[in-house]
Design a protein around this motif. Structure first.
Motif: not given
Length: 125
Positions: A23-28, A69-81
């Protein structure tokens, strides 16, 4: 200030699966790249996978066909399955992020400014 937080690590038997989240916080905006790295004491940090803003992915040869690897831009979460885990996948896994559109073909730790605290993955019978 950008913060990253990994979750989802744990202990599994060989052949098992885990999904790591970052989870990422702070990116504009959602225009940032994410890399996953792993580290075993006594060894160099190893690049595992990455994803850029276009969704282009790269994988280490050792995980191709097993990790996604994937990334949910709406939630600002990246995943590693991680599927079909092997004992040699045991490591502390870190996610990293950088506010750029694209990554080089083989992203290195120095390509990323922001890092999470790491999550332990142990694969053992």
């Amino acid at each position: 200030q950008v913060l990253l937080a990994e979750s989802g690590g744990g202990s599994v038997q060989p052949g098992g699966s885990l999904r790591l989240s970052c989870a990422a916080w702070g990116f504009v905006s959602s225009f940032y790249c994410v890399g996953w790295f792993r580290h075993v004491p006594g060894k160099e940090r190893e690049g595992v996978a990455s994803i850029d803003t276009d969704g282009k992915t790269t994988y280490a040869d050792s995980v191709k066909g097993r990790f996604t690897v994937s990334k949910d831009n709406a939630k600002n979460i990246a995943y590693l399955q991680m599927n079909n885990l092997k004992p040699e996948d045991t490591a502390t896994y870190y996610c990293a992020a950088e506010a750029r559109y694209y990554l080089p073909p083989r992203p290195a730790p120095t390509d990323f400014e922001y890092w999470g605290q790491g999550t332990q993955v142990t694969v053992s019978s």
